[in-house]
Design a protein around this motif. Structure first.
Motif, PDB file in Angstrom:
ATOM      1  N   TYR A 197       0.809  -1.288  -0.136  1.00 43.94           N
ATOM      2  CA  TYR A 197      -0.101   0.081   0.055  1.00 43.94           C
ATOM      3  C   TYR A 197       0.899   1.261  -0.214  1.00 43.94           C
ATOM      4  N   ILE A 198       0.575   2.159  -0.660  1.00 44.87           N
ATOM      5  CA  ILE A 198       1.436   3.455  -0.887  1.00 44.87           C
ATOM      6  C   ILE A 198       0.659   4.634  -0.486  1.00 44.87           C
ATOM      7  N   ARG A 199       1.014   5.354   0.126  1.00 43.92           N
ATOM      8  CA  ARG A 199       0.566   6.886   0.541  1.00 43.92           C
ATOM      9  C   ARG A 199       1.198   7.765  -0.171  1.00 43.92           C
ATOM     10  N   GLY A 200       0.465   8.436  -0.952  1.00 41.93           N
ATOM     11  CA  GLY A 200       1.108   9.415  -2.017  1.00 41.93           C
ATOM     12  C   GLY A 200       0.628   8.964  -3.383  1.00 41.93           C
ATOM     13  N   LYS A 201       0.643   9.921  -4.384  1.00 35.10           N
ATOM     14  CA  LYS A 201       0.045   9.794  -5.810  1.00 35.10           C
ATOM     15  C   LYS A 201       1.232   9.215  -6.383  1.00 35.10           C
ATOM     16  N   ILE A 202       0.993   7.866  -7.136  1.00 39.42           N
ATOM     17  CA  ILE A 202       1.883   7.265  -7.892  1.00 39.42           C
ATOM     18  C   ILE A 202       1.262   6.503  -9.303  1.00 39.42           C
ATOM     19  N   LYS A 203       1.797   6.143  -9.993  1.00 43.69           N
ATOM     20  CA  LYS A 203       1.397   5.433 -11.418  1.00 43.69           C
ATOM     21  C   LYS A 203       2.290   4.474 -11.671  1.00 43.69           C
ATOM     22  N   VAL A 204       1.551   3.551 -12.607  1.00 40.59           N
ATOM     23  CA  VAL A 204       2.525   2.448 -13.143  1.00 40.59           C
ATOM     24  C   VAL A 204       3.800   2.806 -13.749  1.00 40.59           C
ATOM     25  N   GLY A 205       4.993   2.348 -13.273  1.00 39.85           N
ATOM     26  CA  GLY A 205       6.337   2.938 -13.778  1.00 39.85           C
ATOM     27  C   GLY A 205       6.848   3.785 -12.630  1.00 39.85           C
ATOM     28  N   SER A 206       6.097   4.424 -11.887  1.00 36.56           N
ATOM     29  CA  SER A 206       6.812   5.114 -10.648  1.00 36.56           C
ATOM     30  C   SER A 206       7.860   4.570 -10.133  1.00 36.56           C
ATOM     31  N   LYS A 207       9.011   5.416  -9.750  1.00 42.10           N
ATOM     32  CA  LYS A 207      10.196   4.849  -9.074  1.00 42.10           C
ATOM     33  C   LYS A 207      10.195   5.243  -7.718  1.00 42.10           C
ATOM     34  N   LEU A 208      10.273   4.513  -6.642  1.00 36.87           N
ATOM     35  CA  LEU A 208      10.341   5.101  -5.206  1.00 36.87           C
ATOM     36  C   LEU A 208      11.633   4.779  -4.774  1.00 36.87           C
ATOM     37  N   PHE A 209      12.229   5.923  -4.090  1.00 37.00           N
ATOM     38  CA  PHE A 209      13.726   5.609  -3.462  1.00 37.00           C
ATOM     39  C   PHE A 209      13.600   5.667  -1.885  1.00 37.00           C
ATOM     40  N   PHE A 210      14.392   4.876  -1.223  1.00 35.45           N
ATOM     41  CA  PHE A 210      14.356   4.705   0.370  1.00 35.45           C
ATOM     42  C   PHE A 210      15.862   4.656   0.625  1.00 35.45           C
ATOM     43  N   ASP A 211      16.065   4.598   1.982  1.00 32.68           N
ATOM     44  CA  ASP A 211      17.585   4.690   2.574  1.00 32.68           C
ATOM     45  C   ASP A 211      17.992   3.071   2.232  1.00 32.68           C
ATOM     46  N   GLN A 212      19.236   3.003   2.322  1.00 36.50           N
ATOM     47  CA  GLN A 212      20.008   1.710   2.112  1.00 36.50           C
ATOM     48  C   GLN A 212      20.083   1.455   0.556  1.00 36.50           C
ATOM     49  N   ASN A 213      19.924   2.282  -0.335  1.00 29.43           N
ATOM     50  CA  ASN A 213      19.905   2.087  -1.710  1.00 29.43           C
ATOM     51  C   ASN A 213      18.846   1.166  -2.444  1.00 29.43           C
ATOM     52  N   LEU A 214      17.603   1.205  -1.408  1.00 26.27           N
ATOM     53  CA  LEU A 214      16.388   0.400  -1.798  1.00 26.27           C
ATOM     54  C   LEU A 214      15.652   1.110  -2.723  1.00 26.27           C
ATOM     55  N   MET A 215      15.168   0.601  -3.814  1.00 25.25           N
ATOM     56  CA  MET A 215      14.267   1.400  -4.718  1.00 25.25           C
ATOM     57  C   MET A 215      12.938   0.248  -5.132  1.00 25.25           C
TER      58      MET A 215
END
Length: 339
Positions: free
Chosen positions: A95-113
């Protein structure tokens, strides 16, 4: 009022009775004991539970809650919150809070995408997780590597009704003392009342695994409960536990997750797979003798499961008594034992 209608499982709860923090020690929680045969109620403390269950065989869920909530950024720089629900084929249901679409890339700490692959109407999304490293091809992560990263960067996924951010205390308290198999995004809350000392006093006990998913908080969105599509969760039952279930031993299920897993096995004889059993007054238990459980949300599948044991009217009656006696409700709240 009808057992078929979701609105018949409603009740009002004052905000102050929703437990925001756990009781310590765990077994100091209140316990409402309901004896079905005698139609009798006893109010006691959880630490006294063994007085009522001398010869029963306890079954526990040894799932382990992972730090499933992570915060990151979109390619645009906007903030995003992701809650991992479960593995899904080669990828993950989230589940994602925030507007996204297919193909969106999300970036997190520790080089996690995370890359968004699919959007479902119920609000869930399919993503694949990758580890991004300079001058290297991105590596798709398996579940165990992902969990390891989440332990570093993630947050304890407290239920929405607790209405606060997770704190250091939750890392220990929102986890059973016997948690072993990583995979849950919600705690099997009846288990949270057991201390190591209380557990050691239980001679007849076995374990199974059901990874509690975010679907446990999903509201029932149809008025006729027969039309509700139950969420599914991965389960596994060791052969030694199955032997107990196949015997004529008296079983006490520690929580709704254990109950559903046992009852699914009683109907299918499957030791592993996806459990989507919906227990309610129209589909009562056939194997579990006694239930230990917390006090659940109105109009939820969990309160309907309790009603499968004692009927809808008696369930609501006991909940009103619990309110009057100032029992604490929901995940960090007090408990009920149905004999």
């Amino acid at each position: 009022m009808s057992d078929l209608l979701v609105s018949s499982y409603d009740y009002e709860l004052p905000e102050e009775l929703i437990a925001k923090y756990p009781i310590t020690p765990r077994d100091e929680a209140k316990l409402l004991v309901y004896d079905r045969k005698k139609d009798k109620i006893i109010h006691t403390k959880f630490k006294n539970i063994l007085k009522f269950l001398k010869d029963s065989h306890f079954i526990f869920n040894n799932t382990k809650v992972i730090k499933a909530r992570i915060y990151g950024k979109k390619e645009s720089g906007g903030k995003v919150e992701l809650l991992l629900n479960r593995p899904y084929k080669e990828n993950y249901l989230v589940y994602i809070r925030g507007k996204i679409k297919v193909g969106s890339k999300l970036f997190f700490d520790q080089n996690l995408m995370a890359e968004v692959l699919e959007l479902f109407e119920d609000g869930s999304r399919i993503v694949k997780f990758k580890l991004i490293k300079e001058n290297e091809e991105s590596k798709i992560l398996d579940f165990y590597k992902l969990v390891k990263i989440l332990e570093e960067i993630g947050h304890v996924p407290l239920p929405p009704y607790i209405k606060r951010s997770d704190e250091k205390i939750d890392e220990e308290e929102y986890q059973s003392v016997f948690a072993k198999e990583a995979g849950a995004v919600a705690a099997p809350t009846a288990s949270l009342h057991f201390t190591d000392e209380l557990l050691s006093k239980i001679k007849n006990k076995s374990f199974l695994t059901l990874h509690v998913g975010a679907g446990t908080f999903k509201p029932v969105e149809v008025e006729d409960i027969r039309e509700h599509k139950m969420h599914s969760e991965f389960f596994e039952i060791p052969k030694e536990t199955a032997k107990i279930l196949d015997s004529n031993k008296e079983i006490v299920a520690v929580g709704t997750t254990v109950t559903r897993t046992i009852e699914y096995y009683a109907r299918t004889k499957k030791l592993k797979g996806e459990c989507d059993l919906f227990l309610n007054p129209l589909n009562p238990p056939i194997r579990v003798n006694h239930l230990i459980t917390n006090f659940h949300l109105p109009k939820s599948t969990l309160i309907m499961l309790v009603a499968a044991f004692i009927g809808r009217e008696k369930t609501l009656e006991l909940y009103e008594i619990a309110k009057k006696e100032k029992y604490r409700f929901y995940s960090y709240g007090d408990a009920m034992l149905i004999l």
